[in-house]
Design an enzyme around this catalytic site. Sequence first.
Site, mmCIF file in Angstrom:
data_model
loop_
_atom_site.group_PDB
_atom_site.id
_atom_site.type_symbol
_atom_site.label_atom_id
_atom_site.label_comp_id
_atom_site.label_asym_id
_atom_site.label_seq_id
_atom_site.Cartn_x
_atom_site.Cartn_y
_atom_site.Cartn_z
ATOM 1 N N ASN A 77 0.879 -1.172 0.000
ATOM 2 C CA ASN A 77 0.000 0.000 0.000
ATOM 3 C C ASN A 77 0.915 1.220 0.000
ATOM 4 O O ASN A 77 1.507 1.550 1.029
ATOM 5 C CB ASN A 77 -0.897 -0.025 1.243
ATOM 6 C CG ASN A 77 -1.737 1.245 1.368
ATOM 7 O OD1 ASN A 77 -1.782 2.064 0.445
ATOM 8 N ND2 ASN A 77 -2.389 1.408 2.513
ATOM 9 N N LYS A 121 0.153 4.232 -0.195
ATOM 10 C CA LYS A 121 -0.465 5.431 0.410
ATOM 11 C C LYS A 121 -0.213 6.634 -0.506
ATOM 12 O O LYS A 121 -0.110 6.459 -1.717
ATOM 13 C CB LYS A 121 0.038 5.638 1.842
ATOM 14 C CG LYS A 121 -0.108 4.342 2.669
ATOM 15 C CD LYS A 121 0.024 4.530 4.143
ATOM 16 C CE LYS A 121 -0.156 3.174 4.844
ATOM 17 N NZ LYS A 121 -0.163 3.278 6.278
ATOM 18 N N HIS A 126 -9.508 1.355 4.865
ATOM 19 C CA HIS A 126 -8.243 1.501 5.589
ATOM 20 C C HIS A 126 -8.475 2.424 6.791
ATOM 21 O O HIS A 126 -9.281 3.361 6.716
ATOM 22 C CB HIS A 126 -7.180 2.086 4.657
ATOM 23 C CG HIS A 126 -5.805 2.005 5.241
ATOM 24 N ND1 HIS A 126 -5.362 2.896 6.190
ATOM 25 C CD2 HIS A 126 -4.799 1.126 5.044
ATOM 26 C CE1 HIS A 126 -4.129 2.557 6.548
ATOM 27 N NE2 HIS A 126 -3.759 1.493 5.869
ATOM 28 N N GLU A 151 -6.875 4.795 7.839
ATOM 29 C CA GLU A 151 -6.663 6.219 7.519
ATOM 30 C C GLU A 151 -7.890 6.815 6.839
ATOM 31 O O GLU A 151 -8.193 7.997 7.015
ATOM 32 C CB GLU A 151 -5.387 6.365 6.662
ATOM 33 C CG GLU A 151 -4.142 6.103 7.514
ATOM 34 C CD GLU A 151 -2.956 5.523 6.777
ATOM 35 O OE1 GLU A 151 -2.918 5.572 5.533
ATOM 36 O OE2 GLU A 151 -2.047 4.999 7.460
ATOM 37 N N GLU A 211 -5.301 -4.676 10.614
ATOM 38 C CA GLU A 211 -4.273 -3.647 10.797
ATOM 39 C C GLU A 211 -4.542 -2.900 12.100
ATOM 40 O O GLU A 211 -5.348 -1.952 12.119
ATOM 41 C CB GLU A 211 -4.299 -2.647 9.635
ATOM 42 C CG GLU A 211 -4.013 -3.265 8.286
ATOM 43 C CD GLU A 211 -3.418 -2.241 7.310
ATOM 44 O OE1 GLU A 211 -2.356 -2.532 6.749
ATOM 45 O OE2 GLU A 211 -3.995 -1.157 7.141
ATOM 46 N N GLY A 224 2.697 2.411 10.771
ATOM 47 C CA GLY A 224 3.673 3.481 10.595
ATOM 48 C C GLY A 224 4.383 3.887 11.870
ATOM 49 O O GLY A 224 5.027 4.927 11.922
ATOM 50 N N SER A 262 3.538 -1.990 10.316
ATOM 51 C CA SER A 262 4.986 -2.080 10.532
ATOM 52 C C SER A 262 5.552 -3.463 10.210
ATOM 53 O O SER A 262 6.512 -3.894 10.861
ATOM 54 C CB SER A 262 5.351 -1.645 11.952
ATOM 55 O OG SER A 262 4.983 -0.286 12.149
HETATM 56 P P1 13P Z 1 3.139 0.487 7.640
HETATM 57 O O1 13P Z 1 3.647 -0.829 7.066
HETATM 58 O O2 13P Z 1 3.884 1.667 7.126
HETATM 59 O O3 13P Z 1 3.018 0.426 9.118
HETATM 60 O O4 13P Z 1 1.641 0.662 7.077
HETATM 61 C C1 13P Z 1 0.754 -0.385 7.204
HETATM 62 C C2 13P Z 1 -0.483 -0.052 6.461
HETATM 63 O O5 13P Z 1 -1.246 0.811 6.854
HETATM 64 C C3 13P Z 1 -0.728 -0.775 5.203
HETATM 65 O O6 13P Z 1 -1.999 -0.523 4.734
#
Ligand code: 13P
Length: 248
Positions: free
Chosen positions: A9, A11, A94, A96, A166, A172, A211
């Site tokens: 992903n 982002k 997601h 976010e 997640e 992150g 992560s």
């Molecule tokens: P990270 O791997 O940067 O923690 O992000 C995970 C994520 O949100 C994947 O959709």
Amino acid sequence: MRRKLIAGNWKMNGSLAANAALLAGIKAELAQPACDVVVCAPAPYLAQCKAELTGSPIVWGAQDMSVHEFGAYTGEVSTAMLLDFGCKYVIIGHSERRAYHGESNELVARKTARALSAGLTPIVCVGETLAEREAGQTDAVVGQQINAVLETLDASALAKIVVAYEPVWAIGTGKTATPQLAQEVHAVLRAKLATKNPMAADNVKILYGGSMNPDNAKELLAMPDIDGGLIGGAALKAEDFLTIIQVA
Ligand code: 13P
């Protein structure tokens, strides 16, 4: 046996030049991956993914989509547009999107149904915040998130979704859920899926995200109900993404 799936992903990261280098780096080392590989790019770069990845073992997808079919929805991207650019997958719900764009369980469920009816594979994301975990609410929160989706699906459609667990506190932050802790939630999710369709639940891929990196992927991916990863930061570096694919 469920074939593993490693999904990147990106982002809101990338540029034409950076993506070209990243995709070339991944493609060069991936003649015949032993797992499924997908990259989920920002919408403006889906044409680039189509140009660079057609004919490779890597498929691509989007990070969100509109719940509407077409029309006066400024800024939105429809499933038909994603299909035009060769997408096979779309990330839905997601954390976010839930946190910063107000996406509710109900909207996530409707988007999932729309993706399925268009023939896209939805990667449906669920996960608890740190406060919810500390209050002992993890199972209840992810249960509500997944149930909202299950309520709108036919039992036969279950086989066509991918779920991603997640934990919000692991995204992150460099804080990964321990393999045992992730496995517990994955097992809870699979049990929820089984209430809808026990046969299909066995085949649904449940990805872990938060992560995941080359150092922790092996232990996480060894857990019985962890069928792959949804990778953020580590998917932006060809070497790291390839190592995780190798481990899978
Ligand atoms: P990270 O791997 O940067 O923690 O992000 C995970 C994520 O949100 C994947 O959709």
